[in-house]
Design an enzyme around this catalytic site. Structure first.
Site, PDB file in Angstrom:
ATOM      1  N   THR A  72       0.961  -1.070   0.102  1.00  0.00           N
ATOM      2  CA  THR A  72       0.042  -0.049   0.000  1.00  0.00           C
ATOM      3  C   THR A  72       0.700   1.222  -0.003  1.00  0.00           C
ATOM      4  O   THR A  72       0.586   2.173  -0.676  1.00  0.00           O
ATOM      5  CB  THR A  72      -1.003   0.012   1.236  1.00  0.00           C
ATOM      6  OG1 THR A  72      -2.049  -0.940   1.045  1.00  0.00           O
ATOM      7  CG2 THR A  72      -1.611   1.332   1.393  1.00  0.00           C
ATOM      8  N   ASN A 150      -6.128  -9.464  -7.523  1.00  0.00           N
ATOM      9  CA  ASN A 150      -6.159 -10.292  -6.230  1.00  0.00           C
ATOM     10  C   ASN A 150      -7.198 -11.113  -6.105  1.00  0.00           C
ATOM     11  O   ASN A 150      -7.289 -12.136  -5.181  1.00  0.00           O
ATOM     12  CB  ASN A 150      -5.811  -9.382  -5.181  1.00  0.00           C
ATOM     13  CG  ASN A 150      -6.862  -8.055  -5.151  1.00  0.00           C
ATOM     14  OD1 ASN A 150      -6.923  -7.422  -6.216  1.00  0.00           O
ATOM     15  ND2 ASN A 150      -7.524  -8.203  -4.097  1.00  0.00           N
ATOM     16  N   GLN A 180       0.390  -9.624  -6.309  1.00  0.00           N
ATOM     17  CA  GLN A 180       0.050 -10.728  -6.282  1.00  0.00           C
ATOM     18  C   GLN A 180       0.826 -11.644  -7.553  1.00  0.00           C
ATOM     19  O   GLN A 180       0.660 -12.887  -7.243  1.00  0.00           O
ATOM     20  CB  GLN A 180      -1.504 -10.746  -6.904  1.00  0.00           C
ATOM     21  CG  GLN A 180      -2.472 -10.180  -5.722  1.00  0.00           C
ATOM     22  CD  GLN A 180      -2.500 -11.176  -4.616  1.00  0.00           C
ATOM     23  OE1 GLN A 180      -1.995 -12.467  -4.584  1.00  0.00           O
ATOM     24  NE2 GLN A 180      -2.829 -10.625  -3.433  1.00  0.00           N
ATOM     25  N   THR A 240      14.078   5.021   9.588  1.00  0.00           N
ATOM     26  CA  THR A 240      15.009   3.876   9.845  1.00  0.00           C
ATOM     27  C   THR A 240      14.609   2.605   9.209  1.00  0.00           C
ATOM     28  O   THR A 240      13.416   2.127   9.443  1.00  0.00           O
ATOM     29  CB  THR A 240      15.214   3.771  11.546  1.00  0.00           C
ATOM     30  OG1 THR A 240      15.625   4.816  11.834  1.00  0.00           O
ATOM     31  CG2 THR A 240      16.183   2.492  11.390  1.00  0.00           C
ATOM     32  N   CYS A 328      -8.777  -6.460   2.314  1.00  0.00           N
ATOM     33  CA  CYS A 328      -8.944  -5.297   2.771  1.00  0.00           C
ATOM     34  C   CYS A 328     -10.019  -4.582   2.683  1.00  0.00           C
ATOM     35  O   CYS A 328     -10.546  -3.454   2.811  1.00  0.00           O
ATOM     36  CB  CYS A 328      -7.842  -4.562   1.713  1.00  0.00           C
ATOM     37  SG  CYS A 328      -6.191  -4.746   1.836  1.00  0.00           S
TER      38      CYS A 328
END
Length: 410
Positions: A72, A150, A180, A240, A328
């Site tokens: 995402t 997907n 995918q 990081t 989702c």
């Protein structure tokens, strides 16, 4: 109860080898790779080695790969980074069947004044190449089309689409969401996909942990960083680096390359046996995407006159983990936007179930699904007002509904 997991397009189990590769970076090699002392430099070398591994997997240069938190973020970074670098162009081309990580970004840009064209698909899930070519404009900034869907596993011809874009206007950027496909079918950015400028994928779809993704940005692409802060990732993504997860994703792509032939043979054979077994045992079902090229692991079954939620509930009672589509959007009561775009009849759009396999699935698990699934469908149809249990067929008025729901010829 033994669990049969066939929802691998939602997420995958972390491979044992991946977990083992990650463990030292939670304990003795925990250092920040940006620090200057020697132990941290060793950690930085591990990140660099992982970047090289993933670059080889993609057919890219290491400096073209940056690490993100997930697909995402990679999709958001690709699209928003393209708009920030190219403010004079205001048209974006995508499809109506994209994952929400692309679809919702494009809708947000449309609300901000961009013009977005959402390409349609046919009943099999294929794009119309003529519509695609006609949709390209002089002010087109970006084309973003998923490598494979997907929900249905339908694979889009990214090699051909990206070539058409660059032959039309080399300034148009081409992005593909390969979440995918990475680890399931070959991705070669130095060969077939040479016209792709940006590519996204995520670790947790190929047996790495959740929380790590990657974005490929071809050298020379007009793109600006989206995550601003420190100078990590060559100044292209602040924050990081998540060293254990980066190392884990690199190990996962090594394993994916090692098992590539298996993905194309054994897993496809399992999927095909499940598909044919369901078609033989369950009346009034169809396979969404069957008329198109599909991923070797994905099967989306549309059952007429019942709801997929009931199917999933009863499969769960038998220890079978499947889904109705994208994880989702699983909390939504709305029919799948992918299946609606494919014009799946309203008699089946709520009754679709997705099975997605991995290299850990077995013949015995397929046997068990073929034993349970027909019984589940039959039990739900017995209580459906549209189904005649005596004839084991839809009632005449329900059958007429199906005829009425079929797409009419143009």
């Amino acid at each position: 109860m033994t669990i049969i997991y066939v929802d691998n397009n939602a997420t995958t189990a972390i491979a044992r080898e991946v977990r083992q590769a990650m463990e030292p970076f939670f304990t003795e090699h925990y250092f920040n790779p940006s620090s200057m002392y020697e132990p941290a430099k060793r950690t930085a070398r591990a990140v660099a080695a992982a970047r090289e591994t993933i670059a080889r997997f993609l057919g890219a240069a290491p400096q073209e790969v940056l690490f993100t938190a997930c697909a995402t973020e990679s999709n958001n970074a690709a699209i928003f980074g393209a708009t920030r670098a190219n403010p004079s162009r205001r048209h974006i081309l995508t499809t109506a069947v994209e994952h929400p990580a692309v679809l919702e970004v494009c809708k947000e840009l449309a609300r901000s004044g961009y013009e977005v064209t959402f390409l349609s698909v046919d009943r099999a899930g294929n794009l119309d190449l003529g519509e695609f070519v006609r949709a390209l404009r002089p002010d087109t900034l970006l084309v973003s089309i998923m490598h494979a869907n997907n929900e249905t596993g339908v694979v889009f011809p990214i090699e051909r689409l990206s070539r058409i874009v660059k032959e039309t206007d080399p300034s148009i950027l081409f992005h593909t969401d390969a979440t995918q496909t990475a680890g399931k079918i070959p991705i070669r950015l130095d060969r077939e996909l040479i016209h792709v400028d940006m590519l996204s994928f995520s670790g947790h779809k190929l047996h790495a942990p959740k929380g790590i993704g990657a974005l490929y940005v071809r050298r020379g692409t007009a793109w600006r960083p989206w995550m601003i802060g420190g100078h990590q990732e060559g100044g292209r993504r602040a924050g990081t680096e998540n060293v254990p997860y980066i190392v884990g994703m690199a190990k996962a792509v090594e394993l994916a390359a090692e098992h590539a032939a298996e993905e194309e043979t054994r897993i496809r054979r399992l999927r095909d046996r499940l598909e044919e077994g369901i078609l033989e045992r369950v009346p009034w079902v169809e396979i969404n995407g069957r008329g198109a090229p599909r991923l070797p692991n994905t099967l989306n079954v549309a059952c007429h006159f019942i709801e997929g939620e009931g199917i999933l509930y009863q499969l769960n009672e038998h220890g079978i983990c499947a889904s109705s589509g994208s994880a989702c959007t699983s909390g939504s009561l709305e029919p799948s936007h992918v299946l609606r775009a494919m014009q799946v009849p309203f008699t089946a759009v709520q009754g679709s179930v997705r099975f997605s396999l991995s290299r850990y699935n077995t013949e015995e698990e397929i046997d068990r699904i073929l034993e349970v699934f027909p019984r589940v469908v039959a039990s739900l149809r017995r209580i459906s007002p549209y189904w005649d249990s005596q004839t084991n067929a839809p009632r005449p008025e329900a059958e007429q509904m199906l005829v009425s729901a079929a797409p009419q010829p143009a």
